[in-house]
Design an enzyme around this catalytic site. Structure first.
Site, short mmCIF file in Angstrom:
data_model
loop_
_atom_site.label_atom_id
_atom_site.label_comp_id
_atom_site.label_asym_id
_atom_site.label_seq_id
_atom_site.Cartn_x
_atom_site.Cartn_y
_atom_site.Cartn_z
N ARG A 34 0.84 -1.19 0.00
CA ARG A 34 0.00 0.00 0.00
C ARG A 34 0.87 1.25 0.00
O ARG A 34 1.89 1.31 0.72
CB ARG A 34 -0.92 0.04 1.24
CG ARG A 34 -2.14 -0.83 1.13
CD ARG A 34 -3.11 -0.33 0.06
NE ARG A 34 -4.26 -1.20 -0.10
CZ ARG A 34 -4.36 -2.21 -0.96
NH1 ARG A 34 -3.36 -2.52 -1.75
NH2 ARG A 34 -5.47 -2.91 -1.06
N GLU A 85 -3.65 7.26 -5.95
CA GLU A 85 -3.60 6.50 -7.21
C GLU A 85 -4.68 6.98 -8.16
O GLU A 85 -5.83 7.10 -7.74
CB GLU A 85 -3.76 5.01 -6.91
CG GLU A 85 -2.58 4.49 -6.12
CD GLU A 85 -2.64 2.99 -5.82
OE1 GLU A 85 -3.70 2.37 -6.07
OE2 GLU A 85 -1.64 2.45 -5.34
N HIS A 112 -0.33 -0.43 -9.77
CA HIS A 112 -1.09 -1.27 -8.83
C HIS A 112 -1.67 -2.49 -9.57
O HIS A 112 -2.86 -2.80 -9.46
CB HIS A 112 -2.22 -0.47 -8.15
CG HIS A 112 -2.70 -1.12 -6.89
ND1 HIS A 112 -3.20 -0.41 -5.82
CD2 HIS A 112 -2.78 -2.43 -6.51
CE1 HIS A 112 -3.56 -1.25 -4.86
NE2 HIS A 112 -3.32 -2.49 -5.26
P1 NAD Z 1 -1.72 -10.88 4.99
O1 NAD Z 1 -2.87 -10.44 5.83
O2 NAD Z 1 -1.61 -12.31 4.60
O3 NAD Z 1 -0.36 -10.44 5.68
C1 NAD Z 1 -0.17 -9.19 6.28
C2 NAD Z 1 0.90 -9.35 7.32
O4 NAD Z 1 1.21 -8.07 7.87
C3 NAD Z 1 0.49 -10.26 8.50
O5 NAD Z 1 1.44 -11.27 8.68
C4 NAD Z 1 0.45 -9.31 9.68
O6 NAD Z 1 0.85 -9.94 10.88
C5 NAD Z 1 1.47 -8.26 9.25
N1 NAD Z 1 1.37 -7.00 9.98
C6 NAD Z 1 0.29 -6.39 10.51
N2 NAD Z 1 0.66 -5.26 11.13
C7 NAD Z 1 2.00 -5.14 10.98
C8 NAD Z 1 2.97 -4.19 11.40
N3 NAD Z 1 2.61 -3.12 12.13
N4 NAD Z 1 4.27 -4.39 11.07
C9 NAD Z 1 4.64 -5.48 10.36
N5 NAD Z 1 3.76 -6.42 9.95
C10 NAD Z 1 2.47 -6.26 10.25
O7 NAD Z 1 -1.80 -9.94 3.70
P2 NAD Z 1 -1.21 -10.24 2.23
O8 NAD Z 1 -2.25 -10.94 1.43
O9 NAD Z 1 0.14 -10.82 2.33
O10 NAD Z 1 -1.13 -8.72 1.69
C11 NAD Z 1 -0.08 -7.86 2.08
C12 NAD Z 1 -0.27 -6.49 1.48
O11 NAD Z 1 -0.31 -6.56 0.05
C13 NAD Z 1 -1.57 -5.79 1.89
O12 NAD Z 1 -1.30 -4.41 2.11
C14 NAD Z 1 -2.44 -5.91 0.66
O13 NAD Z 1 -3.42 -4.91 0.59
C15 NAD Z 1 -1.40 -5.78 -0.42
N6 NAD Z 1 -1.80 -6.32 -1.74
C16 NAD Z 1 -1.38 -5.65 -2.85
C17 NAD Z 1 -1.71 -6.14 -4.11
C18 NAD Z 1 -1.23 -5.45 -5.36
O14 NAD Z 1 -1.87 -5.59 -6.42
N7 NAD Z 1 -0.14 -4.72 -5.32
C19 NAD Z 1 -2.47 -7.32 -4.22
C20 NAD Z 1 -2.86 -8.00 -3.06
C21 NAD Z 1 -2.50 -7.48 -1.81
#
Ligand code: NAD
Length: 330
Positions: free
Chosen positions: A246, A275, A294
């Site tokens: 994000r 965005e 994105h």
């Molecule tokens: P997920 O929920 O599986 O993992 C997120 C992780 O972040 C968890 O392990 C959680 O414990 C950790 N976390 C929470 N607070 C934290 C903090 N303060 N410091 C460090 N770690 C912390 O999510 P995911 O599916 O792996 O997605 C991760 C990110 O990718 C999200 O922001 C999601 O929106 C983004 N995303 C982007 C795209 C894209 O097209 N670029 C696509 C899918 C997801």
């Protein structure tokens, strides 16, 4: 067969804000047996006026922020569904107060797409692919060695957050030759740490030690700007910063300044604070930076799965059940 197009004031609608997929046939087919329809609300159109006088049971959104009035002024709204993982464009507190279910689609397989994209950004930055491509097209031929390229054999990857996407990225970075994996995630448990053979560390130490810093956390009040000027200042001069999670996680101005000053090597960025980024947005002019729109989540396979799962959540709610991936549980 074309879906029945006649609607009545009772027809339940699933409104799609700023539709962006090729079509919504999968969602439409799922809800058609309930007499329900998909209602696209194109970008630029006022959602409240579009939804007025309609029996809207669900609002589906990708990146569009949910208009505050939608929580109160759409009677009968039962579900706000985010196409994807992050729900930072939904006011969870207000939705909960109004007893509107908020759901996401965390498991549509995008960990493979996003982690591939992270690696693609990394290699494009580290190998200077975009610059080299432009040079070759302009008739320049340097046979490498014009500007330094960091190797990554036995290098250290720093993963901020260790959820689905970070784990898929971890496997890929290891395959490239990264030998040490540092993880900063307050929720990382000992079992996962041991199973993945990663080192848990605090964020400042990760920034100091990692050759590549890759962000994989949700955007929350706790994580907004976690990569700020001070933490960028801790990073190695050869560090590559990657963000496909994000935009709000990084202070973009501070990162751009560090890139201009040569205090970090480069950056690969798929997500932005705003965005699309406005003209003049700091990272647009930053050196050795590869940008994308994105699109990390996207492949033909993942979008089909995403829309199929969205349809399944709509069906659950039409049947009177809560969504499977209910985020704001009460
Ligand atoms: P997920 O929920 O599986 O993992 C997120 C992780 O972040 C968890 O392990 C959680 O414990 C950790 N976390 C929470 N607070 C934290 C903090 N303060 N410091 C460090 N770690 C912390 O999510 P995911 O599916 O792996 O997605 C991760 C990110 O990718 C999200 O922001 C999601 O929106 C983004 N995303 C982007 C795209 C894209 O097209 N670029 C696509 C899918 C997801």
């Amino acid at each position: 067969m074309r879906a029945e197009t006649v609607t009545t004031p009772e027809t339940p609608f699933a409104a799609v804000l700023e539709p962006g997929y090729a079509d919504y046939a999968l969602e439409e087919a799922a809800i058609q047996p309930f007499g329900a329809r998909v209602l696209p609300v194109p970008a630029g159109e006022d959602a409240l006026s579009a939804l007025a006088d309609k029996n809207v049971f669900a609002v589906l959104t990708r990146e569009r922020r949910i208009d505050p009035a939608l929580y109160s002024d759409v009677p009968g709204l039962k579900l706000i569904l985010r196409y994807g993982v992050g729900v930072d464009n939904v006011d969870l507190k207000t939705a909960t107060e109004r007893r509107i279910h908020v759901a996401n689609i965390p498991d549509y397989g995008a960990e493979n797409e996003v982690s591939d994209h992270v690696i693609a950004l990394y290699l494009a930055v580290a190998r200077r692919i975009v610059t080299r491509d432009a040079e070759v097209r302009a008739g320049l031929w340097g046979v490498g060695q014009k500007s330094p390229v960091p190797g990554h054999r036995n290098a250290t990857i720093g993963l901020i957050g260790f959820g689905r996407i970070a784990r898929a990225a971890c496997t890929r970075f290891r395959a490239l030759g990264f030998s040490r994996v540092l993880v900063s995630d307050p929720y990382l448990d000992a079992k996962t740490r041991a199973a993945w053979d990663v080192e848990a560390t605090d964020l400042d130490s990760l920034c100091r030690q990692a050759d590549v810093v890759s962000l994989h956390t949700p955007l929350t009040e706790a994580t907004r700007n976690i990569i700020d000027a001070r933490r960028i200042g801790l990073m190695k001069e050869n560090a590559v910063v990657l963000n496909a999670s994000r935009g709000g996680l990084i202070d973009e101005k501070a990162l751009a300044e560090a890139l201009h000053a040569g205090n970090v090597f480069g950056a690969g960025i798929d997500v932005f604070e705003a965005e699309p980024p406005a003209p003049g947005s700091p990272l647009l002019g930053a050196p050795n930076t590869v940008l994308s729109d994105h699109c990390g989540w996207y492949s033909e396979a993942s979008v089909g799965e995403l829309q199929r799962r969205a349809g399944a959540e709509l069906v659950r709610v039409l049947e009177g059940a809560p969504p499977a991936n209910w985020v704001n549980r009460w």
